[in-house]
Design a protein around this motif. Structure first.
Motif, PDB file in Angstrom:
ATOM      1  N   ASP A   1       0.811  -1.218   0.000  1.00  0.00           N
ATOM      2  CA  ASP A   1       0.000   0.000   0.000  1.00  0.00           C
ATOM      3  C   ASP A   1       0.847   1.274   0.000  1.00  0.00           C
ATOM      4  OD1 ASP A   1       1.021   0.076   2.556  1.00  0.00           O
ATOM      5  OD2 ASP A   1      -0.921   0.078   3.584  1.00  0.00           O
ATOM      6  N   GLY A   2       2.171   1.139  -0.067  1.00  0.00           N
ATOM      7  CA  GLY A   2       3.044   2.300  -0.114  1.00  0.00           C
ATOM      8  C   GLY A   2       3.570   2.760   1.227  1.00  0.00           C
ATOM      9  N   SER A   3       3.069   2.190   2.307  1.00  0.00           N
ATOM     10  CA  SER A   3       3.559   2.569   3.633  1.00  0.00           C
ATOM     11  C   SER A   3       4.920   1.928   3.889  1.00  0.00           C
ATOM     12  CB  SER A   3       2.563   2.161   4.715  1.00  0.00           C
ATOM     13  OG  SER A   3       2.432   0.750   4.762  1.00  0.00           O
ATOM     14  N   LEU A   4       5.644   2.496   4.843  1.00  0.00           N
ATOM     15  CA  LEU A   4       6.933   1.961   5.248  1.00  0.00           C
ATOM     16  C   LEU A   4       6.768   1.041   6.439  1.00  0.00           C
ATOM     17  CD1 LEU A   4       9.138   5.179   5.081  1.00  0.00           C
ATOM     18  CD2 LEU A   4       9.505   3.123   3.721  1.00  0.00           C
ATOM     19  N   LEU A   5       7.545  -0.020   6.457  1.00  0.00           N
ATOM     20  CA  LEU A   5       7.620  -0.886   7.625  1.00  0.00           C
ATOM     21  C   LEU A   5       9.025  -0.758   8.191  1.00  0.00           C
ATOM     22  CD1 LEU A   5       5.819  -4.081   6.308  1.00  0.00           C
ATOM     23  CD2 LEU A   5       4.850  -2.218   7.657  1.00  0.00           C
ATOM     24  N   ALA A   6       9.126  -0.645   9.511  1.00  0.00           N
ATOM     25  CA  ALA A   6      10.406  -0.411  10.163  1.00  0.00           C
ATOM     26  C   ALA A   6      10.668  -1.481  11.198  1.00  0.00           C
ATOM     27  CB  ALA A   6      10.416   0.968  10.821  1.00  0.00           C
ATOM     28  N   ALA A   7      11.871  -2.057  11.142  1.00  0.00           N
ATOM     29  CA  ALA A   7      12.295  -3.038  12.142  1.00  0.00           C
ATOM     30  C   ALA A   7      13.074  -2.337  13.243  1.00  0.00           C
ATOM     31  CB  ALA A   7      13.170  -4.104  11.484  1.00  0.00           C
ATOM     32  N   SER A   8      13.022  -2.913  14.457  1.00  0.00           N
ATOM     33  CA  SER A   8      13.812  -2.387  15.567  1.00  0.00           C
ATOM     34  C   SER A   8      14.287  -3.548  16.420  1.00  0.00           C
ATOM     35  CB  SER A   8      13.012  -1.404  16.422  1.00  0.00           C
ATOM     36  OG  SER A   8      13.766  -1.016  17.556  1.00  0.00           O
TER      37      SER A   8
END
Length: 535
Positions: free
Chosen positions: A52-59
């Motif tokens: 959907d164009g959103s960013l996913l961020a790992a931590s």
């Protein structure tokens, strides 16, 4: 050839007390003010683009997978602690998410219905992850704890296939138009080409300080991110020639490039994501924070010191101004999660990698280090230079002379916070037992001072000798009577305790020379000052 370089000045670590808001206290007589304001997004590592164009961020440090709106920078948790512990991640065309957990040596998957399962394990240090261009074959790389490249089954049915060993710590890699893997080798400071079938390797470019991520744009041009220098570099595939496109702060950790040739670059020390136009080099911060993930705090003189997960920082308690002492990749700093201070030194524990670092309080330069510990929570330096370290996972305190540890006290539940009293005794919190204990630093004799303290993560001693404990589960600060064990609430409603599994692992407490109490509100990357009313 012209080099377009930028410095993202907006990432300067400043804040204002004017933005702080008071939190209601649990009892009359104290007021709570936020002196450093931050965000709820912690220590960003890997990035991926969702369908959907959103960013996913790992931590990795905060053990969370988050979503980020690339238009507004607004973030929200998608996979919470502890299941979200992650360093890099990918998204399938159907929206399933796979991520690496280096500490567990596992690759995990979140199905579209939200179910989380393990698809590969027994891969210590598994770090980088990428699909080939067909989006069918999935590969992972190992760093730090092991060194290898594997092909794994995204469905978790077939056993992993070893492609190559001893590459030199392969970090975030990508597939090129020729079907080859292009990746950064942190140990060798190179970008290499790897045959995914045979593991045969050839060098593409050299001379990097700490290359951490390699990506291709829509024209199949190759880009490399150097985490130590913050340089985003275009690399000529044929010649290995390098052109700096942008210069970002050090501790840049990963990146992803969208179809419009915008690179989204993560920075773990600033808890930031910066969007860089690869054509012009212009950049804009989508999200940032003066504190990345403040897990603990110490006070010495009129300065506060923060163990900020991927950075070591100092805070002026009068103004709330944040200054940096050291950060990951550009220094020898590890991953600080616990901190204590003496006149000369800061003692930092790293639960993540099992070390204690003693550093110069002014410069942050290492004085000595002790490795091989089991998830140390806190450490203090005694007058003779020896150390006492708490290990909640083993339920004991260790006394370390030089680099040799020996048990000082055992069967303490889950000991976390440590402090020295004016009499030279040790106070330690048992976070699972809700207790405050006194330990004789010579004999290891244990005396229970109080119980029923909730989930005490940290303890501090006021200038007048009063004892104060931070209960991270309830989000409150308690005063404890050392004579009868009675306690009362001084402040409540604090945004503390992000890491709660399997015991309280974040949120810190310190007391200044004037008696002001300071709490790292780790859930909001903030710092509270708690003062008596009228002060």
């Amino acid at each position: 050839m012209t080099t377009a370089a930028i410095i993202i000045a907006s990432l300067a670590l400043t804040t204002s007390c004017a933005t702080a808001t008071a939190t209601s206290s649990g009892t009359t007589g104290y007021r709570v003010k936020r002196i450093v304001a931050g965000t709820a997004l912690h220590t960003v590592n890997g990035l991926a683009l969702a369908p959907d164009g959103s960013l996913l961020a790992a931590s990795l440090a905060s053990e969370t997978v988050s979503t980020i709106d690339p238009a507004t920078g607004k973030a929200g948790a998608l996979v919470a602690q502890p299941h979200g512990r992650s360093d890099d991640l990918v998204v399938t065309p159907s929206g399933e998410i796979l991520w690496t957990d280096p500490l567990a040596g596992a690759v995990k998957k979140r199905d579209r219905d939200g179910r989380i399962r393990t698809v590969a394990q027994n891969l210590p240090g598994v770090n980088s992850i990428a699909f080939d261009r067909s989006r069918k074959r999935l590969f992972v790389g190992q760093t730090f704890f092991a060194d290898g490249l594997w092909e794994i089954d995204p469905k978790g049915i077939a056993a992993p296939r070893l492609v190559a060993r001893d590459l030199g710590w392969l970090n975030a890699f990508a597939f090129g138009p020729d079907g080859m893997i292009y990746g950064p080798l942190g140990k060798r400071g190179e970008v290499v080409r790897i045959d995914p079938h045979t593991g045969a390797t050839s060098t593409v470019a050299t001379g990097f300080r700490q290359p951490v991520s390699v990506r291709f744009d829509s024209h199949d041009r190759l880009y490399t991110l150097d985490g130590a220098t913050g340089q985003l570099i275009r690399v000529d595939l044929a010649t290995g020639a390098k052109e700096t496109v942008a210069v970002l702060p050090a501790a840049a950790d990963n990146m992803v490039i969208d179809r419009r040739d915008h690179a989204y670059v993560s920075n773990m020390a600033d808890s930031s994501v910066v969007r860089v136009d690869l054509t012009t080099g212009a950049g804009r911060a989508l999200t940032k924070s003066p504190l990345a993930f403040p897990q603990d705090i110490a006070s010495e003189g009129n300065t506060l010191y923060i163990a900020d997960s991927t950075a070591l920082r100092r805070v002026d308690p009068r103004t709330g101004k944040v200054n940096e002492i050291a950060r990951r990749l550009s220094s020898e700093l590890q991953f600080p999660s616990g901190i204590s201070a003496t006149k000369r030194h800061l003692v930092l524990t790293s639960e993540l990698i099992g070390t204690v670092q003693v550093v110069d309080r002014t410069t942050g330069e290492p004085v000595r280090a002790v490795d091989g510990l089991d998830k140390p929570a806190d450490a203090v330096e005694l007058g003779d230079g020896s150390l006492v370290v708490s290990e909640p996972a083993t339920g004991r305190l260790l006394h370390i002379v030089g680099t040799t540890p020996r048990p000082l006290a055992e069967n303490l539940g889950a000991p976390t916070g440590l402090v020295l009293t004016r009499d030279g005794d040790l106070l330690v919190t048992d976070t699972t037992g809700g207790r405050l204990l006194k330990i004789d630093p010579k004999s290891g004799a244990v005396t229970e001072i109080a119980r029923g303290l909730g989930t005490p993560r940290a303890v501090a001693v006021a200038p007048d000798g009063a004892l104060v404990v931070l209960d991270t589960a309830a989000g409150q600060v308690l005063s404890v009577n050392a004579h009868d064990g009675q306690h009362r609430v001084l402040a409540a409603g604090l945004a503390v305790g992000h890491l709660r599994q399997p015991y309280a692992r974040s949120g810190g407490l310190a007391i200044g020379p004037d008696g002001t109490m300071y709490v790292t509100a780790d859930r909001k990357n903030s710092v509270y000052a708690i003062r008596r009313t009228g002060r």
